[in-house]
Design an enzyme around this catalytic site. Structure first.
Site, short mmCIF file in Angstrom:
data_model
loop_
_atom_site.label_atom_id
_atom_site.label_comp_id
_atom_site.label_asym_id
_atom_site.label_seq_id
_atom_site.Cartn_x
_atom_site.Cartn_y
_atom_site.Cartn_z
N CYS A 1 -4.30 -1.25 -2.11
CA CYS A 1 -4.45 0.19 -2.26
C CYS A 1 -5.35 0.42 -3.46
O CYS A 1 -5.02 0.02 -4.58
CB CYS A 1 -3.07 0.80 -2.49
SG CYS A 1 -3.07 2.57 -2.85
N ASN A 2 -6.50 1.03 -3.24
CA ASN A 2 -7.43 1.30 -4.34
C ASN A 2 -6.80 2.23 -5.37
O ASN A 2 -7.01 2.08 -6.57
CB ASN A 2 -8.71 1.96 -3.81
CG ASN A 2 -9.54 1.05 -2.95
OD1 ASN A 2 -10.50 0.46 -3.40
ND2 ASN A 2 -9.17 0.90 -1.68
N CYS B 1 -11.03 3.32 0.09
CA CYS B 1 -9.60 3.55 0.35
C CYS B 1 -9.27 2.69 1.55
O CYS B 1 -10.02 2.67 2.53
CB CYS B 1 -9.34 5.02 0.66
SG CYS B 1 -7.70 5.35 1.35
N THR B 2 -8.16 1.97 1.47
CA THR B 2 -7.87 0.99 2.53
C THR B 2 -7.48 1.64 3.86
O THR B 2 -7.43 0.97 4.89
CB THR B 2 -6.76 0.02 2.08
OG1 THR B 2 -5.62 0.79 1.66
CG2 THR B 2 -7.24 -0.85 0.93
N HIS B 3 -7.26 2.93 3.85
CA HIS B 3 -7.01 3.62 5.12
C HIS B 3 -8.31 3.78 5.94
O HIS B 3 -8.28 3.85 7.16
CB HIS B 3 -6.46 5.03 4.87
CG HIS B 3 -4.98 5.08 4.55
ND1 HIS B 3 -4.45 4.53 3.42
CD2 HIS B 3 -3.95 5.63 5.24
CE1 HIS B 3 -3.13 4.75 3.41
NE2 HIS B 3 -2.80 5.41 4.50
N TYR C 1 -0.67 8.70 -1.94
CA TYR C 1 -0.70 8.50 -3.39
C TYR C 1 -1.92 9.19 -4.00
O TYR C 1 -1.92 9.57 -5.15
CB TYR C 1 -0.80 7.01 -3.73
CG TYR C 1 0.51 6.23 -3.69
CD1 TYR C 1 1.65 6.73 -3.08
CD2 TYR C 1 0.58 4.97 -4.28
CE1 TYR C 1 2.83 5.97 -3.05
CE2 TYR C 1 1.75 4.22 -4.27
CZ TYR C 1 2.87 4.73 -3.64
OH TYR C 1 4.02 3.99 -3.63
N GLY C 2 -2.95 9.29 -3.21
CA GLY C 2 -4.28 9.67 -3.72
C GLY C 2 -4.40 11.07 -4.26
O GLY C 2 -5.40 11.44 -4.85
N ASP D 1 0.86 -1.19 0.00
CA ASP D 1 0.00 0.00 0.00
C ASP D 1 0.89 1.24 0.00
O ASP D 1 2.10 1.14 0.25
CB ASP D 1 -0.92 0.02 1.24
CG ASP D 1 -1.83 1.25 1.27
OD1 ASP D 1 -2.39 1.63 0.22
OD2 ASP D 1 -1.98 1.87 2.35
N SER D 2 0.28 2.39 -0.22
CA SER D 2 1.04 3.64 -0.12
C SER D 2 1.52 3.87 1.31
O SER D 2 2.44 4.64 1.53
CB SER D 2 0.14 4.80 -0.53
OG SER D 2 -0.96 4.89 0.36
N1 DGL Z 1 -4.76 3.43 0.89
C1 DGL Z 1 -4.85 3.98 -0.41
C2 DGL Z 1 -6.11 3.55 -1.14
O1 DGL Z 1 -6.67 2.52 -0.86
C3 DGL Z 1 -4.54 5.40 -0.69
C4 DGL Z 1 -4.08 6.34 0.34
C5 DGL Z 1 -3.23 7.42 -0.23
O2 DGL Z 1 -3.76 8.44 -0.70
O3 DGL Z 1 -2.01 7.21 -0.23
O4 DGL Z 1 -6.56 4.24 -2.01
#
Ligand code: DGL
Length: 263
Positions: free
Chosen positions: A75-76, A192-194, A44-45, A12-13
């Protein structure tokens, strides 16, 4: 190390993919898993899709060099920007990505709430990059007429979670601001996995909405693909889970804490 004992890489990011790792470790406790978060470059988003692709390619290359037998892109954002190319680059590697769990939310509206006229209201929270990608438009398009699907880009939210302070006033206020306009929502998809780490706060603001996230489905699919490739670890011992962050040791310790945390 025997071929099947090589680790599954979960990427993931940053810390978010730990929400997927929790599901995977519960489903396949005997697998060795290497969790890698690119917290140095998170979030990353809000980067360009090109940069997300570049970062993902280089991280995946390193994970494969270490000897990963399969890859879970937890990570989506990275999935939507890079997973198709990754499959082209590594055609024999089991690669599983994650996408917003819209399908079960649509089915919930139709079957549990009996809203068969397309009136079930689904909020999809995700990063700006995930929402801007063609993959997302295609996904929503599949449910045309079956529900009202409202994309809700959440800039900065993953970054706030990444600090580890998931009960901060800042996060609660942020969520209130973006969710209060949707008090009549039937469901919320955590794209988003966060976000599963702040699920409780979302439930408090929208008590009438059912929350969906793709972590379990992704973990299940990873187990299926690994078995299909004949790569499952046949050892009966508990697998080893290693946490690595591109940022520093403190961050990888935070990943472990989130892995062990009661939610
Ligand atoms: N956890 C990431 C996702 O599922 C993105 C978080 C980020 O912006 O880095 O999209």
């Amino acid at each position: 190390m025997k071929d099947n004992e090589r680790p599954i890489a979960v990427f993931d990011s940053g810390i978010g993919g730990v929400s997927v790792l929790r599901e995977l470790a519960a489903l396949a406790p005997n697998e060795n898993i290497l969790y890698y978060g690119d917290s140095e470059n998170a979030p990353y988003g809000e980067k360009s899709p090109e940069l997300v692709r570049e970062l993902t390619f280089s991280n995946v290359e390193n994970l494969l060099r270490i000897g990963a037998k399969a890859l879970v892109v937890a990570c989506n954002t990275a999935t939507s920007a890079a997973v198709r190319d990754l499959r082209g680059m590594y055609p024999t590697l089991p690669i599983v990505g994650i996408e917003p769990a819209i399908k079960p939310a649509v089915i919930y509206g139709e079957q549990t709430l009996s809203k068969t006229d397309g009136s079930s209201k689904i909020i999809v929270m995700a990063t700006p990059v995930t929402i801007s990608q063609a993959k997302f438009a295609r996904l929503i398009g599949e449910y045309e007429g079956r529900a009202e699907i409202i994309p809700l880009p959440c800039p900065r939210l993953a970054e706030m979670i990444e600090t580890g302070d998931i009960n901060s006033t800042e996060i609660k206020e942020y969520l209130k601001n973006c969710l209060v306009p949707f008090l009549d929502a039937d469901s919320v998809v955590l794209g988003c996995t966060h976000y599963p780490f702040i699920r409780r706060h979302i439930e408090e603001i929208l008590p009438g909405a059912k929350i969906f996230d793709g972590g379990f489905g992704t973990a299940k699919e990873a187990v299926r693909r690994i078995k299909e490739a004949g790569l499952e670890n046949r050892s009966t011992q508990k697998g080893n889970i290693e946490f690595v962050s591109s940022k520093d040791k403190k961050m990888s310790e935070l990943y472990r804490r989130f892995f062990e945390m009661e939610l």
